[in-house]
Design a protein around this motif. Sequence first.
Motif, short mmCIF file in Angstrom:
data_model
loop_
_atom_site.label_atom_id
_atom_site.label_comp_id
_atom_site.label_asym_id
_atom_site.label_seq_id
_atom_site.Cartn_x
_atom_site.Cartn_y
_atom_site.Cartn_z
N VAL A 304 141.01 37.47 112.89
CA VAL A 304 140.11 37.95 113.94
C VAL A 304 140.49 39.37 114.35
CG1 VAL A 304 139.38 37.62 116.33
CG2 VAL A 304 139.57 35.64 114.81
N ILE A 305 141.79 39.60 114.52
CA ILE A 305 142.28 40.93 114.89
C ILE A 305 141.96 41.93 113.78
CG2 ILE A 305 144.35 42.30 115.35
CD1 ILE A 305 145.54 39.78 116.66
N GLU A 306 142.19 41.52 112.54
CA GLU A 306 141.93 42.39 111.39
C GLU A 306 140.47 42.81 111.33
OE1 GLU A 306 141.73 42.01 106.52
OE2 GLU A 306 142.91 40.54 107.68
N PHE A 307 139.54 41.84 111.47
CA PHE A 307 138.12 42.16 111.40
C PHE A 307 137.69 43.01 112.59
CE2 PHE A 307 137.57 38.00 108.89
CZ PHE A 307 137.82 38.67 107.70
N PHE A 308 138.27 42.74 113.76
CA PHE A 308 137.93 43.54 114.95
C PHE A 308 138.35 44.99 114.74
CE2 PHE A 308 139.20 45.40 119.02
CZ PHE A 308 138.01 45.31 119.72
N GLN A 309 139.56 45.18 114.20
CA GLN A 309 140.07 46.54 113.97
C GLN A 309 139.23 47.26 112.92
OE1 GLN A 309 144.19 45.73 113.06
NE2 GLN A 309 144.83 45.95 115.20
N GLU A 310 138.79 46.53 111.89
CA GLU A 310 137.94 47.14 110.87
C GLU A 310 136.62 47.61 111.48
OE1 GLU A 310 137.39 44.28 107.82
OE2 GLU A 310 139.39 44.53 106.94
N GLY A 311 136.04 46.76 112.34
CA GLY A 311 134.80 47.14 113.00
C GLY A 311 134.98 48.32 113.94
N LEU A 312 136.09 48.32 114.67
CA LEU A 312 136.38 49.41 115.59
C LEU A 312 136.55 50.72 114.84
CD1 LEU A 312 136.99 50.21 118.52
CD2 LEU A 312 139.40 49.69 118.08
#
Length: 321
Positions: A304-312
């Motif tokens: 979840v953190i990884e995908f959030f950071q990618e989106g950010l």
Amino acid sequence: MNRIDRLSAILIQLQSKKVVRALEIAERFDISLRTVYRDIRALEEAGVPIGAEAGVGYFMMEGYNLPPVKFSKDEAGAILMATKLAEKQTDVSIRNNLNDALFKIRSALKVEEKDYLESIENNIEVIHSPQTINADFPNHFLADIQSALANKKVINFDYYSNYNDAFTNRDVEPMSLCYYSRNWHLVGYCRLRNDLRDFRSDRIMKLRVTETSFDPARHEDYKGYLDTIVRGTDLIEVNVRFDAKVSRYIQESRYFMGFIESEVHDDYVDMKFMTSDLNIFARWLLQFTTAAKVISPSLLEDKVIEFFQEGLAAYSQVEAK
């Protein structure tokens, strides 16, 4: 249900199959086997020609026919609802046959039942997520597969595999048609792989029923194989805590993610899921932002953190331009 109505219903049940076991009748009407035997005897005394085969069941003698079956309003309404469901969850071949059958059923209804159906038909709808239709897949083989199942015939078709983006030609001994994960699946013995396989019907092309027969008894273990597929052998347990205000809005969608159970508290709800893909589950959780917290496994939290950071990062680049 009084006895007269039950006797009529048993008579209809006996005409619904080639042979009906006494246990089937007992379970349907929640009566004892002794009562079944008495009811069968009463029908015989009334002149109904019922045959019996020891250890097998009862059957109607050839040539006996009931008067046309009549439907109640509730039965007609149930047929309408079943039709609405089938329209959304079957293919073109079944829908065409279903429409023909429904016209025949409607023609047998009394005026009162017809008026009842017309009064509710426009107010009953099955909302189904639209699926992308690929012109390469005709999606009209369920009726042919049914025929092959009934006649124990090998079927031949081209099958598309997502893994290698290619088609292979298969000869398959069909064992079961089942609906799960929002698709119809054919489970059968694949002669190419020499093993049981699961085929999604919407990935089948150029299907034909051959004249080659097979013996289903050779694959009696297919039910265990099917159970393994549906339950999944590599499912991962996921535990998530949702804010109470958010949890009420996911009562339906959670089942698509493998929901198992929940524990309700004052301000939050703990939910347990079983999933085979943490990536998909992580992307689903992102929509809830701070209203959902991963309890376990830690790998899901990392994703979840990884995908959030990618989106950010992606949006930051857009703003920089």
